[in-house]
Design an enzyme around this catalytic site. Structure first.
Site, short mmCIF file in Angstrom:
data_model
loop_
_atom_site.label_atom_id
_atom_site.label_comp_id
_atom_site.label_asym_id
_atom_site.label_seq_id
_atom_site.Cartn_x
_atom_site.Cartn_y
_atom_site.Cartn_z
N CYS A 168 83.91 -49.85 54.65
CA CYS A 168 85.14 -50.50 55.07
C CYS A 168 86.16 -49.43 55.46
O CYS A 168 86.27 -48.39 54.83
CB CYS A 168 85.78 -51.38 54.01
SG CYS A 168 84.74 -52.72 53.46
N ARG B 297 82.64 -46.83 59.36
CA ARG B 297 82.69 -47.11 57.92
C ARG B 297 82.33 -48.55 57.60
O ARG B 297 82.33 -48.95 56.42
CB ARG B 297 84.09 -46.80 57.39
CG ARG B 297 84.46 -45.35 57.51
CD ARG B 297 85.76 -45.10 56.83
NE ARG B 297 85.62 -45.30 55.40
CZ ARG B 297 85.70 -44.33 54.51
NH1 ARG B 297 85.90 -43.11 54.89
NH2 ARG B 297 85.58 -44.60 53.22
N TRP C 292 82.48 -53.75 55.83
CA TRP C 292 81.06 -53.73 55.46
C TRP C 292 80.95 -54.70 54.30
O TRP C 292 81.46 -54.44 53.21
CB TRP C 292 80.64 -52.31 55.05
CG TRP C 292 79.18 -52.17 54.78
CD1 TRP C 292 78.20 -51.89 55.69
CD2 TRP C 292 78.51 -52.29 53.51
NE1 TRP C 292 76.98 -51.84 55.07
CE2 TRP C 292 77.14 -52.08 53.73
CE3 TRP C 292 78.95 -52.56 52.21
CZ2 TRP C 292 76.20 -52.12 52.71
CZ3 TRP C 292 78.02 -52.60 51.19
CH2 TRP C 292 76.65 -52.38 51.45
N ASN D 248 89.27 -52.04 50.39
CA ASN D 248 87.98 -51.35 50.41
C ASN D 248 87.57 -51.15 48.96
O ASN D 248 88.35 -50.63 48.17
CB ASN D 248 88.17 -49.99 51.12
CG ASN D 248 86.92 -49.14 51.09
OD1 ASN D 248 85.83 -49.63 50.80
ND2 ASN D 248 87.08 -47.87 51.39
N GLY D 249 86.36 -51.59 48.59
CA GLY D 249 85.91 -51.44 47.21
C GLY D 249 85.42 -52.77 46.68
O GLY D 249 85.14 -53.70 47.45
N GLU E 108 63.53 -36.44 54.37
CA GLU E 108 64.68 -36.56 55.27
C GLU E 108 64.26 -37.08 56.64
O GLU E 108 64.91 -37.95 57.21
CB GLU E 108 65.38 -35.19 55.38
CG GLU E 108 66.56 -35.13 56.33
CD GLU E 108 67.67 -36.12 56.00
OE1 GLU E 108 67.64 -36.75 54.93
OE2 GLU E 108 68.57 -36.27 56.85
N LYS F 72 65.63 -40.51 58.32
CA LYS F 72 66.27 -40.52 59.65
C LYS F 72 65.61 -41.58 60.52
O LYS F 72 66.27 -42.37 61.17
CB LYS F 72 66.14 -39.17 60.36
CG LYS F 72 67.02 -38.06 59.95
CD LYS F 72 68.48 -38.18 60.30
CE LYS F 72 69.21 -38.95 59.26
NZ LYS F 72 69.77 -38.31 58.14
N GLU G 6 66.21 -45.36 59.18
CA GLU G 6 67.57 -45.91 59.20
C GLU G 6 68.06 -46.21 60.61
O GLU G 6 68.83 -47.13 60.80
CB GLU G 6 68.55 -45.01 58.43
CG GLU G 6 68.84 -43.68 59.05
CD GLU G 6 69.80 -42.83 58.22
OE1 GLU G 6 70.67 -43.40 57.56
OE2 GLU G 6 69.67 -41.60 58.26
N HIS H 17 45.71 -40.21 46.47
CA HIS H 17 45.71 -40.93 45.20
C HIS H 17 46.10 -42.40 45.38
O HIS H 17 46.59 -43.03 44.45
CB HIS H 17 46.63 -40.22 44.19
CG HIS H 17 46.14 -38.85 43.86
ND1 HIS H 17 45.07 -38.63 43.02
CD2 HIS H 17 46.52 -37.64 44.31
CE1 HIS H 17 44.83 -37.32 42.95
NE2 HIS H 17 45.70 -36.70 43.73
N LYS I 62 78.98 -45.58 56.96
CA LYS I 62 79.18 -44.21 56.49
C LYS I 62 80.01 -44.27 55.22
O LYS I 62 80.92 -45.08 55.11
CB LYS I 62 79.93 -43.46 57.58
CG LYS I 62 79.95 -41.97 57.41
CD LYS I 62 78.86 -41.35 58.20
CE LYS I 62 78.87 -39.85 58.14
NZ LYS I 62 77.52 -39.32 58.39
#
Ligand code: F6R
Length: 612
Positions: A2, A27, A76, A102-103, A484, A488, A491, A507, A607
């Site tokens: 947010c 965000r 978000w 935000n939160g 990583e 990438k 996502e 295995h 983000k």
């Protein structure tokens, strides 16, 4: 998570709010909205589901919202699906108060129940609406807005950064924060609040960071900051070094590509000021010559890609320092009984410096007597401010949701720290030390060389973008690299992907390898390249298509077993991951491009994750 922007000034608020929201959209981007107080004291609100463009169009199609004081939000979703009603700002029942938040308010259900009993009617499913309705309830009771704000703060539990508008005070906005970022900007046309400095760069670079439990009253000419007890506080103003162009695309199709291409310069900025007279120097640690005294273990704590940096650090620091080093997911750390105390050093890695789980791990570590050193990109962020020591990556603003230049600069900084500490502890030979220092000087140029092969990454991505499952395999630090690379890819392209330690595949998971399965094999870590070759042969003989990443030296040995090979320059083994990740970033980028994905704003993501 947010974005919040607020403005109180001498010019129309809406264009400023929309510009700020555009810069904050990374965000959160499932809905957006603004509220503006007209000079005669009427709150006007417009909010819509979808990207900011939808809000812009809706605003353009109606009578303009006029006023010089306002708040804006890009969301978000946590509580309540993304729709028009759940979008922020939220307005109290009488229409007098509006809030952006935000939160998460953890006890919102209990408060909502009690307000429902008092006859309050709720419009949305959000936790945020509880704040504004509760504020109205207390405001009606006391007729004092600031008293009502403090009553709300006493009642709510959770994390929040908020901007509040009240039609009785159309010249001001109120800002509050606890465990979520918020700062105040001082501009020529007025004053601002924002959850992120990038929203303000076009207007001002002079800011004050709000601390937990502080309340700010912002008008066009004045900013007053008060503590939890209502006392006025004298707060420092900071000058931000980033300029506005650093947060713009500059001709690139996506921020992600721009940030990948910026890596040579970003890494140079991280390294260069810390090299002097053939030595690695950390001025930040000058006062702490005994940082490692009495330390018997290190925890590297982070989330997502930053955790993958920690995995690389685990291999490197353990070898360099000869003590146990553990890479921990921040979201698990405080629940897993870590052996904290004076003998443990905790290194928190975070681009944003605001990730809630990383912040909580930091606080737990400090509470239990451990020293905390953080590796952070955003100056003045919460993690930076609460750590005992902070090392900045100086990568510049990172806007794309998928991290690239922050990852490489975090990696190089952590590795430099390991070598620096090893030197101090006399645990590294002079020859090896000098070799690493020499290679650090030229590392940015080596990254530049890897970036020259764009056509190859493009061509390979065009060949494989239709696959629906991809495995990444590697050993030791290449396993961390694979983690990583896999993140990438998934996502931004939405292709299912997993990363495995190459020796572990047989295995169980090897049963998923069938003719045509794509395997990205990392064969960069020199001591285990031959073993990796065998692992590549294993998957090849089951029909897998292999895209390999290796060094110039091993091009033939690995290339002969792969369908395609990305070759990177050879540097000291320790520094190799900084180069190895670059083809993986570009491979993921071009695959996502071929699939027509929204690369800078992947679905469901945002983000800076400021919720648990
Ligand atoms: C993935 C990505 C995330 C972040 C993670 C931690 O591309 O960017 O996995 O690495 O959310 O964020 P910071 O570093 O801000 O703490």
């Amino acid at each position: 998570m947010c974005g919040i922007i607020g403005f109180a000034g001498n010019t129309e608020a809406v264009p400023i709010l929309l510009d700020g929201l555009e810069r904050l959209e990374y965000r959160g981007y499932d809905s957006a909205g603004v509220a503006v107080a007209s000079p005669e004291g009427r709150l006007q609100v417009k909010k819509c589901k979808g990207r900011l463009g939808v809000l812009r169009e809706a605003l353009a199609a109606q009578k303009p919202l006029t006023g010089q004081v306002g708040i804006g939000h890009t969301r978000w979703a946590t509580h309540g699906e993304p729709n028009d009603v759940n979008a922020h700002p939220h307005v109290s029942q009488s229409g007098k108060l509006a809030v952006v938040h935000n939160g998460i308010i953890e006890n919102y259900m209990e408060i909502k129940q009690s307000l429902l009993h008092k006859g309050v009617v709720f419009a949305s499913d959000t936790d945020t609406e509880v704040i504004v309705q509760l504020l109205e309830y207390y405001y009606k009771k006391s007729s004092n807005l600031m008293d009502a704000v403090y009553e709300v703060l006493n009642r709510i539990k959770g994390a929040y950064a908020m901007g509040i508008l009240c039609s009785d005070f159309p010249e001001q906005l109120i800002a509050v924060r606890k465990d979520a970022p918020l700062l105040i900007g001082y501009g020529a046309d007025g004053n601002y609040i924002a959850s992120d400095v990038t929203a303000l760069l076009a207007h001002t670079r002079t800011v004050t960071y709000m601390e937990d439990d502080e309340v700010a009253v912002v008008t066009a000419d004045h900013v007053q900051i008060l503590g939890r007890d209502g006392c006025f506080l004298e707060k420092e103003k900071h000058q931000i070094q980033w300029d506005v162009s650093a947060a713009e695309k500059g001709g690139y199709a996506h921020f992600m590509l721009k940030e990948i291409m910026e890596q040579p310069e970003a890494v140079r900025r991280t390294i260069q000021p810390r090299l002097a007279d053939g030595e690695i120097v950390f001025e930040e640690l000058e006062d702490e010559r005994d940082l490692m005294k009495g330390i018997s273990r290190i925890y590297l704590v982070a989330c997502g890609s930053a955790y993958h940096v920690g995995m690389i650090g685990k291999y490197a620091l353990e070898r360099l320092l000869g003590i146990p080093v553990e890479a921990c997911l921040a979201s698990e750390f405080r629940y897993s009984g870590p052996l904290l105390g004076e003998s443990a050093l905790v290194i928190v890695i975070s681009q944003s410096g605001e990730t809630l789980d990383s912040m909580a791990a930091l606080r737990e570590a400090k509470r239990r007597g451990s020293k905390v050193l953080s590796i952070v990109n955003v100056m003045g962020s919460s993690i930076a401010r609460e750590s005992d020591h902070v090392l900045y990556t100086w990568a510049g603003p990172e806007i794309a949701v998928a991290t690239t230049k922050a990852y490489t600069t975090q990696t190089v900084l952590l590795l430099m720290l390991g070598v620096y500490l090893a030197r101090r502890l006399d645990r590294i030979g002079n020859g090896e030390y000098q070799e690493i220092v020499r290679e650090l000087h030229g590392l940015h140029e080596r990254i530049g060389m890897v970036l020259k092969n764009l056509e190859l990454y493009q061509k390979t991505a065009a060949r494989y973008f239709n696959h629906d499952s991809v495995f990444y395999i590697g050993r030791n630090q290449d396993y961390a690299l694979g983690m990583e690379g896999s993140l990438k890819l998934k996502e931004i392209s939405y292709i299912h992907s997993e990363s495995y330690a190459a020796g572990e595949l047989k295995h169980g998971t090897i049963s998923l390898i069938e003719p045509g399965t794509l395997v990205v094999a990392l064969a960069v870590y020199e001591p285990l390249v031959e073993k990796m070759r065998s692992n590549i042969v294993e998957v090849r003989s089951r029909g897998a298509e292999v895209v390999a990443v290796t060094t110039e030296e091993n091009r033939d040995m690995i290339g002969s077993q792969a369908s395609e090979v990305f070759v990177i320059p050879k540097v000291h083994t320790l520094l190799q991951p900084v180069l190895g990740v670059v083809p993986l970033q570009l491979f993921a980028y071009y695959i996502a491009l071929n699939r027509g994905c929204d690369i800078d704003k992947p679905r469901n993501l945002a983000k800076s994750v400021t919720v648990e």
